[in-house]
Design an enzyme around this catalytic site. Sequence first.
Site, PDB file in Angstrom:
ATOM      1  N   PRO B 383       2.006  -5.802   0.538  1.00 39.73           N
ATOM      2  CA  PRO B 383       1.234  -4.995   1.490  1.00 39.73           C
ATOM      3  C   PRO B 383       0.490  -3.876   0.776  1.00 39.73           C
ATOM      4  CG  PRO B 383       3.556  -4.394   1.598  1.00 39.73           C
ATOM      5  CD  PRO B 383       3.435  -5.506   0.579  1.00 39.73           C
ATOM      6  N   GLY B 384      -0.697  -3.560   1.264  1.00 42.52           N
ATOM      7  CA  GLY B 384      -1.417  -2.399   0.738  1.00 42.52           C
ATOM      8  C   GLY B 384      -1.201  -1.236   1.692  1.00 42.52           C
ATOM      9  N   HIS B 409       5.050  -4.722  -5.754  1.00 40.44           N
ATOM     10  CA  HIS B 409       5.470  -4.779  -4.341  1.00 40.44           C
ATOM     11  C   HIS B 409       4.494  -4.105  -3.388  1.00 40.44           C
ATOM     12  CE1 HIS B 409       6.495  -0.563  -4.343  1.00 40.44           C
ATOM     13  NE2 HIS B 409       7.169  -0.635  -3.236  1.00 40.44           N
TER      14      HIS B 409
END
Lengths: 149, 486
Positions: B383-384, B409
């Site tokens: 995820p950003g 991550h």
Amino acid sequence: MSILVNDIIYLVEKEFEIIDHTADVGVIAYGASVNQAFVNAARALFSLITELDNVEEVVYRDIELVAPDQESLLVEWLNELIYLFDTENIIFKRFDITQLNSTQLKARGYGEKVDSSKHKLKTGVKAATYHMLKVEKTNGCQVQVLFDI
Amino acid sequence: MPAPWQGTLKKIDDYRWEIPKSYKAGMLVPGLIFASESMLSHIWQEQVFQQVANVAFLPGIVDHSLAMPDIHWGYGFPIGGVAATRVKDGVISPGGVGFDINCGVRLLRTNLTEEEVRPKIEQITAELYVNVPSGVGSKGKLRVNEKELGEVMVKGSLWAAERGYGEAEDVRVTEESGCIKGANPNKVSSKAKQRGIPQLGTLGSGNHFLEVEVVDEIYDRDAAKVMGIEDVGQVLVLIHTGSRGFGHQVCTDYVALLGQAVKRYGINLPDRQLACAPVNSPEGQDYLQAMSCAANYAWTNRQCITHWVRESLVKVLGKSRRELGLEQIYDVCHNIAKIEDYTIDGKKQTLCVHRKGATRAFPAGHPDIPDIYRGIGQPVLIPGDMGRCSYIAVGTETAMKESFGSTCHGAGRTQSRTAAKRSRRGADVVKALAAKGITVKVGNIGSLAEEASEAYKDVTEVVDITHKAGLSRKVARAIPMGVIKG
């Protein structure tokens, strides 16, 4: 520090400051005594969670802790308060520490259960850590702790 | 002018930088940072090298103390750190897992397109916000008793599936099939259980979120197809949360306990938060069994949230679950310690791999990944921040050889929470996101400023480094449409 109220300057003892940390939040708490610094560290913790001005002293909890040294005692003290907040939703704002030496702490914390109509919760605090942990006793007492948030 | 790290770091190639053992007396192995040269100045400023070096003190550490490109300053371990220790004579450290045990990411696919969803995104986010409890101190809709919590700790995702909060197929496409074996509820304190009971089935606060997103780029069509991602414009749902107060308390309890074990076993550590015990000692085994309980709790948590996401979309869009095609792609944990086998210098070794803000990235053919992904490699979900994008990648052989089957991550913070709040207001963040077509529902608008895009590294830069270094291979990218934050 000093504040001006009705043209009178009051000298107020600085309770704590927040240290910038990329992912989390550190706190340095001050006190004339170790007791006071522990109290101010706890007040710093709950100030991260919500505005303490809106919190009343209507419930209390007694806390008794034993730890291998005073620095650990500081971490365990704060973690005990996080546990009480998480399980009983009590926001503490005032503390009487009746006993505090290098391995034992007895205290009573006063505060109020979270009422969503008046308490806006700002930050969830996961735990107090041992990273950058300090209890220093020069010119009163100064303690430093990093919270995982 | 020479860069400040020159003379300290040894450049291996454009994406690999070694911290030699001579950097700090007591390091048992060198450090290795996967980063671009342009990222190093920030990493240097943060003194995060110190933390990579400190991890290299852990007895039994193998090869290198590793840092992924999303590395940032943590407590004890850096966030984005990977350390593998020998099970036979090495240690396990609760600080190497973190307080949010099995914080992780789950990705769901749909048959929906952006055109169908965008007009209803306000309704969808509103429904998700009501259906998935979130925020500081949020309580779940589940009412489990202590006996049921015991089953959650032992069974993980399967517990939820058996109670109608999911399906057998969800469990199959979850890391470890949503359950680390050997979990022992007797090793979990009653405090952890008390914190865990009311919070099961909650998203929480901080950087946790739930996101409706749309695929905007596909890099590997074949791998994407295997995951059920057919084309640009397809809608996905991302869930990012962990083990809530349950895991926090397990970590709190064991950092204190293992702090004492350090003295008993005569272990020399530069940071108390690195507290550890031999993996094979009673203390080490107790932690591993308690950590497994928290990991299984987190998978149950994400499984229950998955169920409510499905219910919400069925309700708002008026289609059946099958018509929506709401299947789980995969679920990864990024705060965990795992017992895994690796071949080192031609010899098979059993290691305890600590991933603190790092994702497992097993290659094609690895026996521990679900059959359907055996041909492409394990899906890696990255995820950003809420204003940019998130990535889907797959694991590689290079990761097995160089990073104990691990990759990055997320984006990684660059700005502290207080600095982020000083420089903008939550309302400004909502406006900026709205301008990009992103709807946000948030419990406390003030905290939104802490999670602004600008407070994070650009996840694209992070993922490109792991891609070019070969630790994971990009498959697709998605951009957010609707975000729920606690």
